[in-house]
Write an enzyme that holds these catalytic residues in place. Sequence first.
Site, mmCIF file in Angstrom:
data_model
loop_
_atom_site.group_PDB
_atom_site.id
_atom_site.type_symbol
_atom_site.label_atom_id
_atom_site.label_comp_id
_atom_site.label_asym_id
_atom_site.label_seq_id
_atom_site.Cartn_x
_atom_site.Cartn_y
_atom_site.Cartn_z
ATOM 1 N N ASN A 197 42.991 37.075 45.943
ATOM 2 C CA ASN A 197 41.914 37.783 46.626
ATOM 3 C C ASN A 197 40.812 38.029 45.599
ATOM 4 O O ASN A 197 41.070 38.637 44.554
ATOM 5 C CB ASN A 197 42.381 39.126 47.191
ATOM 6 C CG ASN A 197 43.346 38.959 48.338
ATOM 7 O OD1 ASN A 197 43.250 38.013 49.108
ATOM 8 N ND2 ASN A 197 44.294 39.876 48.458
ATOM 9 N N GLN A 200 48.173 36.676 42.877
ATOM 10 C CA GLN A 200 49.477 37.261 43.171
ATOM 11 C C GLN A 200 50.441 36.189 43.679
ATOM 12 O O GLN A 200 50.022 35.129 44.156
ATOM 13 C CB GLN A 200 49.346 38.373 44.212
ATOM 14 C CG GLN A 200 48.471 39.540 43.770
ATOM 15 C CD GLN A 200 48.494 40.673 44.779
ATOM 16 O OE1 GLN A 200 49.555 41.201 45.134
ATOM 17 N NE2 GLN A 200 47.317 41.061 45.257
ATOM 18 N N HIS A 234 39.172 42.166 37.439
ATOM 19 C CA HIS A 234 39.761 41.330 36.389
ATOM 20 C C HIS A 234 40.372 40.081 37.034
ATOM 21 O O HIS A 234 41.054 40.175 38.056
ATOM 22 C CB HIS A 234 40.850 42.109 35.643
ATOM 23 C CG HIS A 234 41.284 41.453 34.366
ATOM 24 N ND1 HIS A 234 40.909 41.903 33.126
ATOM 25 C CD2 HIS A 234 42.045 40.360 34.132
ATOM 26 C CE1 HIS A 234 41.424 41.121 32.189
ATOM 27 N NE2 HIS A 234 42.124 40.174 32.794
ATOM 28 N N SER A 249 41.282 45.067 44.480
ATOM 29 C CA SER A 249 41.118 46.404 43.909
ATOM 30 C C SER A 249 40.695 46.379 42.448
ATOM 31 O O SER A 249 40.431 47.439 41.873
ATOM 32 C CB SER A 249 42.433 47.193 44.040
ATOM 33 O OG SER A 249 43.486 46.517 43.358
ATOM 34 N N HIS A 309 42.620 37.615 38.475
ATOM 35 C CA HIS A 309 44.072 37.611 38.682
ATOM 36 C C HIS A 309 44.406 37.138 40.090
ATOM 37 O O HIS A 309 43.568 37.108 40.981
ATOM 38 C CB HIS A 309 44.657 39.015 38.465
ATOM 39 C CG HIS A 309 44.330 39.994 39.559
ATOM 40 N ND1 HIS A 309 43.084 40.582 39.705
ATOM 41 C CD2 HIS A 309 45.093 40.492 40.574
ATOM 42 C CE1 HIS A 309 43.092 41.393 40.745
ATOM 43 N NE2 HIS A 309 44.293 41.358 41.298
ATOM 44 N N CYS A 359 40.564 49.313 32.678
ATOM 45 C CA CYS A 359 41.124 48.296 33.574
ATOM 46 C C CYS A 359 42.638 48.225 33.406
ATOM 47 O O CYS A 359 43.147 48.124 32.290
ATOM 48 C CB CYS A 359 40.495 46.937 33.270
ATOM 49 S SG CYS A 359 41.296 45.543 34.105
ATOM 50 N N HIS A 406 37.814 40.268 30.936
ATOM 51 C CA HIS A 406 37.614 41.021 32.164
ATOM 52 C C HIS A 406 36.489 40.443 33.018
ATOM 53 O O HIS A 406 36.487 40.621 34.246
ATOM 54 C CB HIS A 406 37.290 42.477 31.789
ATOM 55 C CG HIS A 406 37.167 43.418 32.939
ATOM 56 N ND1 HIS A 406 38.249 43.893 33.640
ATOM 57 C CD2 HIS A 406 36.064 43.971 33.528
ATOM 58 C CE1 HIS A 406 37.839 44.712 34.594
ATOM 59 N NE2 HIS A 406 36.518 44.775 34.553
ATOM 60 N N CYS A 466 43.573 44.551 31.740
ATOM 61 C CA CYS A 466 43.100 44.067 30.447
ATOM 62 C C CYS A 466 44.222 44.142 29.404
ATOM 63 O O CYS A 466 45.121 45.001 29.493
ATOM 64 C CB CYS A 466 41.894 44.877 29.978
ATOM 65 S SG CYS A 466 40.317 44.323 30.668
#
Length: 392
Positions: A158, A173, A169, A166, A171, A54, A118, A57
């Site tokens: 997203n 933006q 994990h 994509s 996250h 990943c 993760h 990670c």
Amino acid sequence: MADILFDPTTHPHRRLNPLTGEHVLVSPHRTKRPWLGQTEPLQQANLPTYDPKCYLCPGNTRAGGLQNDKYEQTMIFENDYAAVLPPPGPAAPAAPHPLLTTEPVQGGCDVICFHPRHDLTLARLATTDIERIIEEWCSIYKRRGSQQGIKYVQIFENKGAMMGCSNPHPHGQVWSLSAVPSLPATELANLRKYSLSTPPSDAPRGPLHRACLLCDYVNFEVTVAEAEGRVILKNEHWVALVPWWAIWPFEVMLLPYKRHIPSIVHLTQEEKTAFASILSQVTIRYDNLFSCSFAYSMGIHQRPVPPTSNDAPEDQDEENLAHLHLHFAPPLLRSASVRKFLVGFELMAEPQRDLTPEQAAQRLRVLSDVHYMNVPANADASETKNVDSTRT
């Protein structure tokens, strides 16, 4: 026709979104139609706590070659494949025709890892972890929004492969731009128009003691009887609801309702704690709806950039006409594998939905606030209320 009594659960009708000025066609009679269309593959539910492959990670090397910190809480870094680039940028080229203009855009794109594990998502994080994420949002909003030339900061997440994510994990933006994008610009214009043309009500008010569209809207929503309403849940400062004008089947708007709040940096600590709590509850209900890791796109709409020391006092600053709110746009429709598509009439005319917002709110409202993965296999419905709904 005049003798027919309108039934919003049966008769097709249009609803106006006052934030965008656009309509959505509601066709509740279509909920019984059979589905023989595309189904989506189920997203893997049992991910490892750490994935050596990943890019997000702790301690791993990202696609761009840089190595992640061995972070233990959150981590922020500049996107290795940013959609916009930092200044200086080129001058605008001469337009070959008045209809063909070009506007160069500069800015920056950041990634925020919500947690080192993760296998977790917002729905499975402790509220203390979500509070930490909110603090990071505040920090990056202030930092990016104070940079020269930046006119807008968009925080978003997203979640799920079907939403273009994509990497599973946890996250989000943050994109910062030298121009205000079309959708928030339209919302802000309509908020401004409403504030200048509408007499103040008994709802909280915006700057200069003017009416606020979202204050008036949510002030009404929290008074509607539950059986007829769109409110999913609320706490002492925040409310989660399926908006009157929702496009996506289980679309949710999250916003403060006790006072007018222009941005996340205007939140008190108590309001941030309540924000973390309702974020947790909404995302848990999403996962519980179809017993899956529920896909969505989420974005924060607020004042384009934070105030500076040179701005007018808060109650006199016209930029504070923005009312902080979050949009959740989830694609799932009938199950964990059947999604809504915006195609055909919706691309060429206007958005359309089958399930009414009131029906969607009812389905979300009755769900447990205990994550389905945290309920013991032998627990009955009465026991789920005693299960810890967070996972650290």
